[in-house]
Motif scaffolding. Structure first.
Motif, PDB file in Angstrom:
ATOM      1  N   PRO A 184      39.839 -14.403  80.362  1.00  0.00           N
ATOM      2  CA  PRO A 184      39.342 -15.173  81.512  1.00  0.00           C
ATOM      3  C   PRO A 184      40.336 -15.267  82.670  1.00  0.00           C
ATOM      4  CG  PRO A 184      38.931 -16.354  79.458  1.00  0.00           C
ATOM      5  CD  PRO A 184      39.828 -15.198  79.132  1.00  0.00           C
ATOM      6  N   TYR A 185      41.613 -14.986  82.382  1.00  0.00           N
ATOM      7  CA  TYR A 185      42.649 -15.180  83.404  1.00  0.00           C
ATOM      8  C   TYR A 185      43.065 -13.881  84.070  1.00  0.00           C
ATOM      9  CZ  TYR A 185      42.307 -19.387  80.834  1.00  0.00           C
ATOM     10  OH  TYR A 185      41.770 -20.491  80.235  1.00  0.00           O
ATOM     11  N   LYS A 186      42.332 -12.807  83.775  1.00  0.00           N
ATOM     12  CA  LYS A 186      42.655 -11.516  84.384  1.00  0.00           C
ATOM     13  C   LYS A 186      41.360 -10.704  84.542  1.00  0.00           C
ATOM     14  CE  LYS A 186      43.797  -9.204  79.984  1.00  0.00           C
ATOM     15  NZ  LYS A 186      43.228  -7.850  79.980  1.00  0.00           N
ATOM     16  N   THR A 187      41.484  -9.550  85.177  1.00  0.00           N
ATOM     17  CA  THR A 187      40.348  -8.645  85.278  1.00  0.00           C
ATOM     18  C   THR A 187      40.073  -8.060  83.902  1.00  0.00           C
ATOM     19  OG1 THR A 187      41.039  -8.072  87.499  1.00  0.00           O
ATOM     20  CG2 THR A 187      39.480  -6.581  86.434  1.00  0.00           C
ATOM     21  N   SER A 188      38.845  -8.211  83.435  1.00  0.00           N
ATOM     22  CA  SER A 188      38.506  -7.707  82.109  1.00  0.00           C
ATOM     23  C   SER A 188      37.016  -7.400  82.083  1.00  0.00           C
ATOM     24  CB  SER A 188      38.848  -8.769  81.058  1.00  0.00           C
ATOM     25  OG  SER A 188      38.242  -8.428  79.828  1.00  0.00           O
ATOM     26  N   PRO A 189      36.629  -6.257  81.519  1.00  0.00           N
ATOM     27  CA  PRO A 189      35.198  -5.915  81.497  1.00  0.00           C
ATOM     28  C   PRO A 189      34.370  -6.930  80.708  1.00  0.00           C
ATOM     29  CG  PRO A 189      36.497  -4.363  80.173  1.00  0.00           C
ATOM     30  CD  PRO A 189      37.470  -5.214  80.922  1.00  0.00           C
ATOM     31  N   GLU A 190      35.022  -7.724  79.834  1.00  0.00           N
ATOM     32  CA  GLU A 190      34.278  -8.710  79.045  1.00  0.00           C
ATOM     33  C   GLU A 190      33.901  -9.952  79.849  1.00  0.00           C
ATOM     34  OE1 GLU A 190      37.056  -7.314  77.757  1.00  0.00           O
ATOM     35  OE2 GLU A 190      36.526  -6.455  75.805  1.00  0.00           O
ATOM     36  N   ASN A 191      34.516 -10.151  81.010  1.00  0.00           N
ATOM     37  CA  ASN A 191      34.230 -11.367  81.784  1.00  0.00           C
ATOM     38  C   ASN A 191      32.868 -11.271  82.479  1.00  0.00           C
ATOM     39  OD1 ASN A 191      36.726 -12.457  81.129  1.00  0.00           O
ATOM     40  ND2 ASN A 191      37.730 -11.620  82.954  1.00  0.00           N
ATOM     41  N   LYS A 192      32.069 -12.310  82.327  1.00  0.00           N
ATOM     42  CA  LYS A 192      30.781 -12.392  83.033  1.00  0.00           C
ATOM     43  C   LYS A 192      30.739 -13.746  83.724  1.00  0.00           C
ATOM     44  CE  LYS A 192      29.013  -8.804  80.540  1.00  0.00           C
ATOM     45  NZ  LYS A 192      30.238  -8.011  80.857  1.00  0.00           N
ATOM     46  N   TRP A 193      30.291 -13.766  84.972  1.00  0.00           N
ATOM     47  CA  TRP A 193      30.146 -15.050  85.653  1.00  0.00           C
ATOM     48  C   TRP A 193      29.124 -14.930  86.769  1.00  0.00           C
ATOM     49  CZ3 TRP A 193      34.181 -11.721  86.364  1.00  0.00           C
ATOM     50  CH2 TRP A 193      34.441 -11.296  87.672  1.00  0.00           C
ATOM     51  N   ASN A 194      28.604 -16.068  87.158  1.00  0.00           N
ATOM     52  CA  ASN A 194      27.683 -16.156  88.281  1.00  0.00           C
ATOM     53  C   ASN A 194      28.467 -15.907  89.576  1.00  0.00           C
ATOM     54  OD1 ASN A 194      26.069 -17.190  90.412  1.00  0.00           O
ATOM     55  ND2 ASN A 194      24.931 -18.444  88.920  1.00  0.00           N
ATOM     56  N   PRO A 195      27.998 -14.982  90.415  1.00  0.00           N
ATOM     57  CA  PRO A 195      28.741 -14.662  91.653  1.00  0.00           C
ATOM     58  C   PRO A 195      29.016 -15.888  92.527  1.00  0.00           C
ATOM     59  CG  PRO A 195      26.962 -13.087  91.307  1.00  0.00           C
ATOM     60  CD  PRO A 195      26.804 -14.137  90.249  1.00  0.00           C
ATOM     61  N   LYS A 196      28.244 -16.956  92.346  1.00  0.00           N
ATOM     62  CA  LYS A 196      28.540 -18.197  93.073  1.00  0.00           C
ATOM     63  C   LYS A 196      29.962 -18.692  92.816  1.00  0.00           C
ATOM     64  CE  LYS A 196      23.875 -20.192  93.251  1.00  0.00           C
ATOM     65  NZ  LYS A 196      22.969 -21.140  92.580  1.00  0.00           N
ATOM     66  N   PHE A 197      30.534 -18.307  91.651  1.00  0.00           N
ATOM     67  CA  PHE A 197      31.868 -18.798  91.288  1.00  0.00           C
ATOM     68  C   PHE A 197      32.979 -17.799  91.619  1.00  0.00           C
ATOM     69  CE2 PHE A 197      29.112 -21.073  88.151  1.00  0.00           C
ATOM     70  CZ  PHE A 197      29.283 -22.339  88.699  1.00  0.00           C
ATOM     71  N   ASP A 198      32.658 -16.787  92.420  1.00  0.00           N
ATOM     72  CA  ASP A 198      33.663 -15.765  92.739  1.00  0.00           C
ATOM     73  C   ASP A 198      34.977 -16.369  93.232  1.00  0.00           C
ATOM     74  OD1 ASP A 198      32.109 -13.692  91.945  1.00  0.00           O
ATOM     75  OD2 ASP A 198      31.553 -12.995  93.953  1.00  0.00           O
ATOM     76  N   ALA A 199      34.883 -17.368  94.092  1.00  0.00           N
ATOM     77  CA  ALA A 199      36.107 -17.960  94.657  1.00  0.00           C
ATOM     78  C   ALA A 199      36.935 -18.628  93.564  1.00  0.00           C
ATOM     79  CB  ALA A 199      35.751 -18.966  95.753  1.00  0.00           C
ATOM     80  N   GLU A 200      36.248 -19.358  92.659  1.00  0.00           N
ATOM     81  CA  GLU A 200      36.959 -20.030  91.562  1.00  0.00           C
ATOM     82  C   GLU A 200      37.597 -18.999  90.621  1.00  0.00           C
ATOM     83  OE1 GLU A 200      34.071 -21.017  92.738  1.00  0.00           O
ATOM     84  OE2 GLU A 200      34.224 -23.182  93.087  1.00  0.00           O
ATOM     85  N   VAL A 201      36.878 -17.911  90.370  1.00  0.00           N
ATOM     86  CA  VAL A 201      37.413 -16.865  89.492  1.00  0.00           C
ATOM     87  C   VAL A 201      38.681 -16.279  90.104  1.00  0.00           C
ATOM     88  CG1 VAL A 201      36.962 -14.550  88.577  1.00  0.00           C
ATOM     89  CG2 VAL A 201      35.202 -16.332  88.401  1.00  0.00           C
ATOM     90  N   ARG A 202      38.621 -15.972  91.398  1.00  0.00           N
ATOM     91  CA  ARG A 202      39.814 -15.431  92.071  1.00  0.00           C
ATOM     92  C   ARG A 202      40.962 -16.432  92.029  1.00  0.00           C
ATOM     93  NH1 ARG A 202      36.138 -13.264  95.763  1.00  0.00           N
ATOM     94  NH2 ARG A 202      36.359 -15.099  97.089  1.00  0.00           N
ATOM     95  N   ALA A 203      40.650 -17.692  92.276  1.00  0.00           N
ATOM     96  CA  ALA A 203      41.698 -18.724  92.295  1.00  0.00           C
ATOM     97  C   ALA A 203      42.340 -18.864  90.910  1.00  0.00           C
ATOM     98  CB  ALA A 203      41.106 -20.060  92.746  1.00  0.00           C
ATOM     99  N   THR A 204      41.522 -18.790  89.865  1.00  0.00           N
ATOM    100  CA  THR A 204      42.041 -18.904  88.498  1.00  0.00           C
ATOM    101  C   THR A 204      43.003 -17.762  88.195  1.00  0.00           C
ATOM    102  OG1 THR A 204      40.046 -20.026  87.758  1.00  0.00           O
ATOM    103  CG2 THR A 204      41.367 -18.935  86.060  1.00  0.00           C
ATOM    104  N   ARG A 205      42.608 -16.562  88.569  1.00  0.00           N
ATOM    105  CA  ARG A 205      43.462 -15.396  88.295  1.00  0.00           C
ATOM    106  C   ARG A 205      44.768 -15.427  89.075  1.00  0.00           C
ATOM    107  NH1 ARG A 205      38.939 -10.731  88.731  1.00  0.00           N
ATOM    108  NH2 ARG A 205      37.731 -11.353  86.904  1.00  0.00           N
ATOM    109  N   ALA A 206      44.759 -16.140  90.198  1.00  0.00           N
ATOM    110  CA  ALA A 206      45.963 -16.187  91.040  1.00  0.00           C
ATOM    111  C   ALA A 206      46.815 -17.413  90.725  1.00  0.00           C
ATOM    112  CB  ALA A 206      45.553 -16.200  92.514  1.00  0.00           C
ATOM    113  N   ASN A 207      46.386 -18.226  89.775  1.00  0.00           N
ATOM    114  CA  ASN A 207      47.047 -19.512  89.515  1.00  0.00           C
ATOM    115  C   ASN A 207      48.146 -19.341  88.460  1.00  0.00           C
ATOM    116  OD1 ASN A 207      47.743 -22.119  88.816  1.00  0.00           O
ATOM    117  ND2 ASN A 207      45.638 -22.892  88.984  1.00  0.00           N
TER     118      ASN A 207
END
Lengths: 323, 323
Positions: A184-207
């Motif tokens: 969940p904390y990096k780019t991985s083909p297993e990660n699935k999420w609603n595109p509405k959360f794109d900003a949160e996903v990016r923020a998590t990976r950069a945290n």
């Protein structure tokens, strides 16, 4: 008997021929089976009895493949051994709080146990705002007893290590290490999420501070072998009704940190709290149920901890050291 | 071959008949054996060869009893398996820094390995104020390599757990749990001390903050499975000469905290520092050697840590995660 996947016909003979099942189903039992598993991981058969309707059982058999790629056959079928032996442990340590195990057949990777026909997976009634007055008491007792009695607080060193040796569970731990603590904390083909959360996903990976904190708890998950933990104790692994609570699906069982199961229960109560902003539009109903969930969350924590501390104190008093 | 204790006659035939020993001793080798063990725990035979004087070996065989009471036969002979498999691991991970293992026979609980005829147990020359210019480099390399390459910093979860499963070592860990972390802090028939220290002994037993601190590190010893540790790495488990350093006696090997072996080496250097107030009456000689010991203590710590960090960095760079 060499391993072969059972089906709705062969499972009847299988059950009838297993010695430990003789006391569950009389010789003239007229059995029928229906397969209810998702078909990807395990076969799950409900065995019903036409002429003794109060007799029933569930047969759970591991299939030799996992959806997760790259796992080899003998490794993955072993998961049902971890489930069987941990459920048997729970039967001893916390009677009534897990399905009774009738039979385990290692060669067939098949576990036969109590059918919980009058219970439902807790996740669903929590969405429907049902209240379970005994849940706090039951789950706290389950947590305190299974954790305390398998830990160094209670067992001698050699007894604990002998038990720990049975719960080295590399394949299933790897799934949690990857899916809970890494992907969940990096780019991985297993990660699935609603595109509405794109900003949160990016923020998590950069945290970076978050990722360091996650790495620290991952190290604890991997290396801190304190007690036998269920390893996947969310509300989908708990079956409930008005009076009973049963912990199921313990194939992730391993020796890990004592806080893991407790935290898992608390986290999923909090997740359910949050989902009611969507599930329950009526503000009054929502507030009332969320208050119940918060009380439950606090009480599970306090009662589990109190019971562990009480057991540790009693054990210490019984083994008083001369100073 | 069923287990039987070897003697100075039977060990010759034993060695000659073991297939892995064919490349050590030629067929016409004229062997002799002398038993040099303390006779209470293990038999230790030095095998010498009259007609090929550069060929030699040591056979170490576990006896089926321990001086410590209450241990059962099969448990205690297993200790030589832990020693054999850890020495083989060291041969791979840190070549040249442990005796070469020639042969291990599980049924006979017998380990045949390189004879270190030109080395001495480090404890003795440290008392005689000898200096070992390569020791810091060797022991730091040993520590860094054996710890890093068996830890989660390097291994995948499943690979680490498979290795960990081979090192569940209840009987030997129990000895350390009792004799290192428990008995010294309470009344115990195993405690022996010079009556001159009666006051210190009483003060130690009454020191609650110390006992809490010891309980915390005991929990770490018991439950924090970070890497394969030697488990008893004092200066009596290290053999040295002018050019070489060899780690021996690894029967306490288990998965434990990464700091355990490093701390053990440091602690025994400091203990040796203190003994020179008795061993070395000449103040100038004492100060010079104590300065050497302090430098060595600091350098072992710094170099071990630096090498582990460097390996971790290199490994991370080679497995760069996409964020």
């Amino acid at each position: 008997m060499a391993y072969q996947p059972l089906d709705e016909q062969t499972v009847i003979d299988y059950v009838k021929n297993r010695a430990p099942m003789q006391h569950i189903f009389p010789q003239d039992a007229n059995l029928s089976a229906s397969e209810v598993g998702d078909g990807n991981l395990n076969l799950v058969f409900i065995i019903r009895c036409a002429n003794y309707p109060d007799r029933s059982a569930v047969v759970k058999q591991a299939l030799p493949y996992l959806r997760v790629a790259g796992e080899s056959w003998p490794l993955t079928r072993e998961r049902v051994r971890f489930e069987a032996q941990s459920l048997m442990q729970y039967n001893q340590l916390a009677p009534g709080l897990a399905p009774e195990v009738y039979d385990y057949n290692d060669e067939m990777s098949a576990l036969t146990m109590e059918y919980l026909g009058h219970h439902q997976i807790m996740r669903k009634p929590l969405v429907a705002r049902q209240v379970f007055p005994n849940f706090v008491d039951h789950i706290s007792t389950f947590l305190a007893r299974t954790l305390f009695f398998t830990s160094d607080l209670y067992l001698t060193g050699p007894a604990k290590k002998a038990l720990q040796a049975k719960y080295i569970n590399p394949a299933l731990c790897k799934i949690q290490e990857d899916f809970v603590y890494t992907n969940p904390y990096k780019t991985s083909p297993e990660n699935k999420w609603n595109p509405k959360f794109d900003a949160e996903v990016r923020a998590t990976r950069a945290n970076a501070p978050l990722k360091i904190a996650i790495a620290e708890v991952k190290e604890t998950y991997i290396a801190h072998a304190q007690a036998l933990v269920h390893g996947d104790l969310h509300t989908g692994s708990i079956m409930v009704n008005e009076t009973e609570t049963k912990v199921i699906d313990s194939e992730f069982a391993f020796y890990g940190p004592m806080g893991y199961d407790i935290g898992n229960v608390l986290a999923h109560l909090v997740l359910n709290y949050l989902t009611h902003y969507a599930h329950t539009p009526n503000a009054g109903e929502r507030a009332a149920y969320q208050a119940y969930l918060l009380d439950t969350t606090r009480d599970v924590w306090e009662e589990s901890l109190a019971e562990i501390m009480e057991k540790a104190k009693a054990h210490r008093a019984a083994h008083k050291v001369t100073t």
